[in-house]
Design a protein around this motif. Structure first.
Motif, PDB file in Angstrom:
ATOM      1  N   UNK A 200      67.863  39.317 101.675  1.00 42.53           N
ATOM      2  CA  UNK A 200      66.630  38.594 101.343  1.00 42.53           C
ATOM      3  C   UNK A 200      65.381  39.465 101.313  1.00 42.53           C
ATOM      4  N   UNK A 201      65.410  40.622 101.935  1.00 41.09           N
ATOM      5  CA  UNK A 201      64.194  41.430 102.001  1.00 41.09           C
ATOM      6  C   UNK A 201      63.862  42.007 100.624  1.00 41.09           C
ATOM      7  N   UNK A 202      62.610  41.886 100.166  1.00 42.11           N
ATOM      8  CA  UNK A 202      62.236  42.501  98.882  1.00 42.11           C
ATOM      9  C   UNK A 202      62.189  44.012  99.033  1.00 42.11           C
ATOM     10  N   UNK A 203      62.829  44.729  98.127  1.00 40.14           N
ATOM     11  CA  UNK A 203      62.940  46.183  98.265  1.00 40.14           C
ATOM     12  C   UNK A 203      61.948  46.950  97.397  1.00 40.14           C
ATOM     13  N   UNK A 204      61.354  46.304  96.419  1.00 36.43           N
ATOM     14  CA  UNK A 204      60.388  46.978  95.565  1.00 36.43           C
ATOM     15  C   UNK A 204      59.562  45.946  94.823  1.00 36.43           C
ATOM     16  N   UNK A 205      58.378  46.320  94.356  1.00 35.56           N
ATOM     17  CA  UNK A 205      57.571  45.374  93.578  1.00 35.56           C
ATOM     18  C   UNK A 205      58.286  44.980  92.298  1.00 35.56           C
ATOM     19  N   UNK A 206      58.119  43.740  91.887  1.00 32.04           N
ATOM     20  CA  UNK A 206      58.696  43.280  90.626  1.00 32.04           C
ATOM     21  C   UNK A 206      57.919  43.928  89.485  1.00 32.04           C
ATOM     22  N   UNK A 207      58.586  44.743  88.624  1.00 30.73           N
ATOM     23  CA  UNK A 207      57.847  45.431  87.560  1.00 30.73           C
ATOM     24  C   UNK A 207      57.239  44.481  86.541  1.00 30.73           C
ATOM     25  N   UNK A 208      57.672  43.195  86.551  1.00 31.00           N
ATOM     26  CA  UNK A 208      57.103  42.230  85.622  1.00 31.00           C
ATOM     27  C   UNK A 208      55.781  41.663  86.127  1.00 31.00           C
ATOM     28  N   UNK A 209      55.498  41.825  87.427  1.00 30.69           N
ATOM     29  CA  UNK A 209      54.329  41.210  88.034  1.00 30.69           C
ATOM     30  C   UNK A 209      53.252  42.218  88.392  1.00 30.69           C
ATOM     31  N   UNK A 210      53.263  43.366  87.760  1.00 28.50           N
ATOM     32  CA  UNK A 210      52.250  44.397  87.988  1.00 28.50           C
ATOM     33  C   UNK A 210      51.537  44.659  86.664  1.00 28.50           C
ATOM     34  N   UNK A 211      50.399  45.340  86.681  1.00 22.40           N
ATOM     35  CA  UNK A 211      49.646  45.571  85.443  1.00 22.40           C
ATOM     36  C   UNK A 211      50.462  46.263  84.359  1.00 22.40           C
ATOM     37  N   UNK A 212      50.167  45.916  83.112  1.00 28.03           N
ATOM     38  CA  UNK A 212      50.894  46.439  81.957  1.00 28.03           C
ATOM     39  C   UNK A 212      50.704  47.941  81.810  1.00 28.03           C
ATOM     40  N   UNK A 213      51.845  48.643  81.661  1.00 26.02           N
ATOM     41  CA  UNK A 213      51.852  50.088  81.439  1.00 26.02           C
ATOM     42  C   UNK A 213      52.883  50.409  80.345  1.00 26.02           C
ATOM     43  N   UNK A 214      52.482  51.239  79.386  1.00 29.00           N
ATOM     44  CA  UNK A 214      53.349  51.565  78.251  1.00 29.00           C
ATOM     45  C   UNK A 214      53.186  53.038  77.882  1.00 29.00           C
ATOM     46  N   UNK A 215      54.070  53.924  78.380  1.00 27.89           N
ATOM     47  CA  UNK A 215      54.024  55.331  77.963  1.00 27.89           C
ATOM     48  C   UNK A 215      54.487  55.474  76.510  1.00 27.89           C
ATOM     49  N   UNK A 216      53.695  56.113  75.706  1.00 25.47           N
ATOM     50  CA  UNK A 216      54.022  56.268  74.284  1.00 25.47           C
ATOM     51  C   UNK A 216      55.083  57.350  74.124  1.00 25.47           C
ATOM     52  N   UNK A 217      56.220  56.955  73.563  1.00 23.89           N
ATOM     53  CA  UNK A 217      57.327  57.875  73.337  1.00 23.89           C
ATOM     54  C   UNK A 217      57.242  58.537  71.963  1.00 23.89           C
ATOM     55  N   UNK A 218      56.789  57.766  70.968  1.00 29.21           N
ATOM     56  CA  UNK A 218      56.831  58.262  69.588  1.00 29.21           C
ATOM     57  C   UNK A 218      55.813  57.500  68.751  1.00 29.21           C
ATOM     58  N   UNK A 219      55.168  58.204  67.837  1.00 30.98           N
ATOM     59  CA  UNK A 219      54.248  57.571  66.890  1.00 30.98           C
ATOM     60  C   UNK A 219      54.973  57.399  65.560  1.00 30.98           C
ATOM     61  N   UNK A 220      55.070  56.176  65.084  1.00 28.88           N
ATOM     62  CA  UNK A 220      55.815  55.863  63.857  1.00 28.88           C
ATOM     63  C   UNK A 220      54.832  55.712  62.701  1.00 28.88           C
ATOM     64  N   UNK A 221      54.947  56.601  61.710  1.00 29.18           N
ATOM     65  CA  UNK A 221      54.116  56.538  60.501  1.00 29.18           C
ATOM     66  C   UNK A 221      55.009  56.815  59.295  1.00 29.18           C
ATOM     67  N   UNK A 222      55.636  55.798  58.708  1.00 26.12           N
ATOM     68  CA  UNK A 222      56.592  56.010  57.612  1.00 26.12           C
ATOM     69  C   UNK A 222      55.985  56.656  56.368  1.00 26.12           C
ATOM     70  N   UNK A 223      54.720  56.260  56.020  1.00 26.36           N
ATOM     71  CA  UNK A 223      54.052  56.760  54.813  1.00 26.36           C
ATOM     72  C   UNK A 223      54.904  56.530  53.566  1.00 26.36           C
ATOM     73  N   UNK A 224      55.487  55.361  53.468  1.00 27.72           N
ATOM     74  CA  UNK A 224      56.288  54.992  52.312  1.00 27.72           C
ATOM     75  C   UNK A 224      55.514  53.977  51.469  1.00 27.72           C
ATOM     76  N   UNK A 225      55.928  53.775  50.206  1.00 23.92           N
ATOM     77  CA  UNK A 225      55.251  52.761  49.385  1.00 23.92           C
ATOM     78  C   UNK A 225      55.274  51.382  50.036  1.00 23.92           C
ATOM     79  N   UNK A 226      56.361  51.094  50.772  1.00 19.47           N
ATOM     80  CA  UNK A 226      56.469  49.781  51.416  1.00 19.47           C
ATOM     81  C   UNK A 226      55.552  49.672  52.631  1.00 19.47           C
TER      82      UNK A 226
END
Length: 279
Positions: A77-103
């Motif tokens: 029953x003991x909580x072992x770590x903070x719930x990652x869903x209930x903490x402030x939003x964090x998003x490390x950018x892995x890749x920038x997507x720029x297709x540069x296609x006609x579409x």
């Protein structure tokens, strides 16, 4: 970071379930734990007998003076770590997507995995370390757009403004920002045969960003035998844990590890051969 401690005082049957003996051991353990920074509420001692099962799974009639949970009850029953869903939003950018296609001539998306919290279209965000602000316009996936992305999901964020965002940047909720710093204190577990000494030059990998750094100071080393700290050690050896001060060539957006493991942790890497030295 270990948030809580439990001490199983085994072989309580060998002292005839004596309450005073248990209390003495529990008090000594709690004193060591609080000296290391643990709150009393986060330290529990349980009198057990593994041989006959006292307070392991079921409460023992031999210890009527103990009113706490059994060892298994506590572990389940003991909580072992903070719930990652209930903490402030964090998003490390892995890749920038720029297709540069006609579409998709003007498509600019930022791909990665949500490290913590959640995000929805319309949320205000900040790109760090630059500080640029924008709104999340859309959340893309290979299966179509989402109304919300949460910790653990790999997505592509489309922003409302044309910002300078690159791999290694961190997209954060504007409501609660991490600290951006090029010097900070941290606890390291040293994993290399080569000793760590002050002013060692290394690489630091934080999220999706890797930068040059050096360990400017060894503040203390944890002595696991005495459960105490040794101030200003000369070095950290294999498997030793210590408090250090790190300076990085580029500022990093960092959180306290107790609040967010993904953005409060980093790796120390040997610049010469790329091997992991510490975590």
């Amino acid at each position: 970071c270990v948030p809580r401690l439990v001490l199983a005082v085994n072989k309580i049957d060998l002292v005839d379930y004596d309450q005073s003996t248990f209390a003495l051991i529990a008090k000594e353990f709690a004193a060591h734990a609080t000296a290391l920074g643990f709150a009393e509420a986060d330290v529990l001692s349980v009198p057990v007998s593994a041989l006959v099962g006292d307070n392991v799974v079921e409460r023992s009639a031999h210890t009527p003076w103990y009113s706490g949970p059994t060892l298994l009850e506590h572990l389940e029953t003991v909580p072992v770590e903070p719930d990652p869903h209930h903490v402030p939003f964090r998003f490390p950018v892995q890749y920038v997507i720029r297709p540069r296609t006609p579409e998709y001539p003007d498509y600019r998306g930022y791909a990665g995995q949500v490290a913590a919290g959640s995000v929805r279209p319309g949320d205000e965000i900040v790109v760090l370390p630059s500080g640029g602000r924008s709104l999340v316009e859309r959340i893309d996936t290979p299966d179509g757009p989402l109304d919300e992305a949460t910790a653990g999901q790999s997505v592509t964020l489309i922003l409302s403004h044309d910002l300078d965002v690159s791999r290694g940047d961190l997209i954060s909720t504007a409501e609660s920002l991490p600290t951006v710093a090029d010097e900070f204190e941290a606890t390291l577990c040293w994993l290399a045969d080569k000793e760590l000494r002050p002013n060692a030059r290394v690489l630091v990998k934080h999220g999706t960003k890797t930068t040059q750094a050096f360990v400017s100071e060894l503040i203390s080393r944890f002595d696991e035998q005495k459960l105490s700290s040794v101030e200003l050690p000369e070095s950290l050896r294999l498997n030793e844990i210590g408090q250090v001060r790190v300076r990085t060539a580029e500022p990093l957006p960092i959180d306290d590890y107790t609040a967010s493991r993904r953005t409060g942790a980093f790796l120390v890497i040997d610049a010469a051969d790329g091997t992991t030295l510490a975590a």
